[in-house]
Design an enzyme around this catalytic site. Structure first.
Site, PDB file in Angstrom:
ATOM      1  N   ILE A  58       3.058   4.659   5.628  1.00 49.93           N
ATOM      2  CA  ILE A  58       4.315   4.718   6.368  1.00 49.93           C
ATOM      3  C   ILE A  58       5.082   5.966   5.929  1.00 49.93           C
ATOM      4  CG2 ILE A  58       4.539   2.237   6.738  1.00 49.93           C
ATOM      5  CD1 ILE A  58       6.536   2.167   4.400  1.00 49.93           C
ATOM      6  N   GLU A 103       0.804  -1.228   0.000  1.00 51.40           N
ATOM      7  CA  GLU A 103       0.000   0.000   0.000  1.00 51.40           C
ATOM      8  C   GLU A 103       0.831   1.268   0.000  1.00 51.40           C
ATOM      9  OE1 GLU A 103      -2.682   3.178   0.739  1.00 51.40           O
ATOM     10  OE2 GLU A 103      -1.006   2.676   2.049  1.00 51.40           O
ATOM     11  N   ASP A 104       1.959   1.269   0.687  1.00 52.44           N
ATOM     12  CA  ASP A 104       2.773   2.477   0.714  1.00 52.44           C
ATOM     13  C   ASP A 104       4.249   2.103   0.622  1.00 52.44           C
ATOM     14  OD1 ASP A 104       3.267   5.146   0.729  1.00 52.44           O
ATOM     15  OD2 ASP A 104       2.795   5.486   2.841  1.00 52.44           O
ATOM     16  N   ASN A 125      -6.405  11.407   1.592  1.00 55.25           N
ATOM     17  CA  ASN A 125      -5.654  10.154   1.497  1.00 55.25           C
ATOM     18  C   ASN A 125      -4.167  10.382   1.758  1.00 55.25           C
ATOM     19  OD1 ASN A 125      -4.558   7.602   0.422  1.00 55.25           O
ATOM     20  ND2 ASN A 125      -6.631   7.266  -0.311  1.00 55.25           N
ATOM     21  N   ASP A 171      -3.983   8.363  -4.669  1.00 54.15           N
ATOM     22  CA  ASP A 171      -3.777   7.695  -3.383  1.00 54.15           C
ATOM     23  C   ASP A 171      -2.546   8.315  -2.715  1.00 54.15           C
ATOM     24  OD1 ASP A 171      -3.488   5.845  -1.237  1.00 54.15           O
ATOM     25  OD2 ASP A 171      -4.446   4.284  -2.405  1.00 54.15           O
ATOM     26  N   ASN A 172      -1.479   7.561  -2.560  1.00 56.41           N
ATOM     27  CA  ASN A 172      -0.281   8.094  -1.911  1.00 56.41           C
ATOM     28  C   ASN A 172       0.508   8.996  -2.858  1.00 56.41           C
ATOM     29  OD1 ASN A 172      -0.424   6.730   0.719  1.00 56.41           O
ATOM     30  ND2 ASN A 172      -0.219   4.867  -0.505  1.00 56.41           N
ATOM     31  N   HIS A 224      -0.938   0.560   7.203  1.00 54.34           N
ATOM     32  CA  HIS A 224      -1.503   1.381   6.135  1.00 54.34           C
ATOM     33  C   HIS A 224      -0.351   2.263   5.628  1.00 54.34           C
ATOM     34  CE1 HIS A 224      -5.684   2.852   4.698  1.00 54.34           C
ATOM     35  NE2 HIS A 224      -4.786   3.148   3.786  1.00 54.34           N
ATOM     36  N   ASN A 236      -5.045   7.288   7.452  1.00 54.45           N
ATOM     37  CA  ASN A 236      -4.657   6.723   6.167  1.00 54.45           C
ATOM     38  C   ASN A 236      -3.156   6.827   5.948  1.00 54.45           C
ATOM     39  OD1 ASN A 236      -4.023   6.817   3.191  1.00 54.45           O
ATOM     40  ND2 ASN A 236      -6.188   6.309   3.038  1.00 54.45           N
ATOM     41  N   ASP A 237      -2.617   8.031   6.040  1.00 50.85           N
ATOM     42  CA  ASP A 237      -1.206   8.234   5.738  1.00 50.85           C
ATOM     43  C   ASP A 237      -0.641   9.312   6.649  1.00 50.85           C
ATOM     44  OD1 ASP A 237       1.176   7.762   4.397  1.00 50.85           O
ATOM     45  OD2 ASP A 237       0.714   9.113   2.740  1.00 50.85           O
TER      46      ASP A 237
END
Length: 361
Positions: free
Chosen positions: A119, A53-54, A225, A270-271, A117, A170-171
């Protein structure tokens, strides 16, 4: 007279209803065409099929990857995707043929309670590396702080940060040791998230500093996000999925944020990854209804897109380029694109990890 007023109200209501249905239909991606293309030779990294995810990268090319996200739009995170464990992996851009290696947690840390989730990394002036990770803990969301031991390839747990203003994280983006910005992309839990997704702007950005706790520094967002800092840490970038945009904020001395710009995109980013030249890289699932179905059941595939935002300066873009687009068979629902020295890793929410040589786009 009354009939005329009632008719006007009904016309206005149904006009708005039609507008809402049409815009929602378009925003969910029902009309989005998928044209598959890659920036160069790409391959999957073996052993990471539960998501990536990240991804964060140190200046020396060492990347850390967050895997095993258990988020669901409707289910309780505690039991969603049972059997999937959240882990951290390491990848060396200088030796991509070695693929990804699992980073061990120190025995004192309860790895079974870790539900990862976003990082972020912080490197001290002496070279020590600290990893901060969002943890959807069963007792409530928190941020975990680790020190990375390179010799042992191990994460040493140092602290856990939680606060009443930390809701559904989320982040995060780390400013200094034990100081960070983070996105609360949801306020509600369970099935209420569906209502919040379409009708409520209850998301926010928080600023946390150890000793002072967390405070809300920007409110009224729908699905904020990815969060990232500019190279000089003067600006904060926040991806807002529902807006198909990245908001640019200037940090204030007290930690508050001042909105400077809004960068429109054609997908819900997203990221965010900031390369060494200050340009933004982001990834997304361009067809949102397929993205939701994928998060509920990973057998439902969802297309992926990677974008690069060429920046004139730290607040304004020159143009946006589409680096990659894929139908979802190899990588479903891309969440991050991390670029380093002519290559990139493309992570996904709950699917595979891809490595690409970036030749042209």
């Amino acid at each position: 007279m009354k009939i005329g007023i009632c008719s006007s109200i009904l016309v206005a209501f149904f006009s708005y209803l039609c507008y809402f249905i049409l815009t929602t239909y378009i925003d969910l991606g029902f009309l989005f065409p998928v044209y598959e293309h890659f920036p160069g030779p790409c391959r999957l990294i073996p052993g990471l099929g539960d998501g990536s995810e990240d991804i964060e990268v140190l200046p020396n090319g060492i990347a850390f990857i967050s895997t095993g996200l258990k988020f669901s739009m409707t289910h309780d995170i505690v039991w969603h995707r049972q059997g999937v464990k959240s882990k951290i992996y390491r990848f060396d851009f200088n030796q991509p043929e070695k693929n990804a290696q699992l980073v061990q947690f120190d025995p004192k840390f309860d790895a079974d309670s870790f539900s990862s989730h976003g990082i972020n990394l912080f490197q001290s002036p002496s070279g020590e590396v600290f990893l901060y990770a969002v943890n959807h803990h069963h007792e409530g969301d928190r941020v975990e702080k680790f020190r990375y031991d390179n010799e042992k390839n191990q994460l040493i747990h140092l602290d856990s940060f939680f606060d009443p203003n930390i809701r559904m994280l989320n982040d995060l983006a780390v400013v200094d040791q034990d100081e960070f910005y983070a996105s609360n992309w949801y306020y509600t839990k369970g099935h209420f998230r569906l209502i919040e997704t379409f009708f409520l702007n209850w998301g926010n950005v928080i600023h946390f500093k150890k000793g002072a706790g967390a405070k809300i520094v920007f409110d009224g967002l729908n699905l904020p996000n990815g969060v990232q800092l500019s190279r000089d840490k003067r600006f904060v970038y926040v991806a807002v999925i529902s807006e198909n945009a990245v908001r640019v904020f200037e940090r204030q001395p007290d930690g508050n944020l001042r909105l400077m710009n809004r960068i429109p995109l054609h997908v819900g980013a997203d990221n965010i990854f900031v390369d060494r030249d200050g340009h933004l890289w982001t990834a997304a699932g361009p067809i949102k209804y397929k993205a939701v179905l994928h998060m509920e059941d990973t057998r439902n595939l969802a297309p992926s897109v990677v974008l690069r935002v060429e920046m004139i300066n730290q607040t304004h873009p020159a143009y946006v380029s589409e680096v990659l687009q894929h139908n979802g068979t190899l990588i479903s629902l891309a969440s991050v694109a991390a670029f380093h020295d002519g290559a990139m890793l493309v992570g996904t929410v709950m699917h595979n990890l891809m490595y690409c040589n970036v030749v042209a786009f």
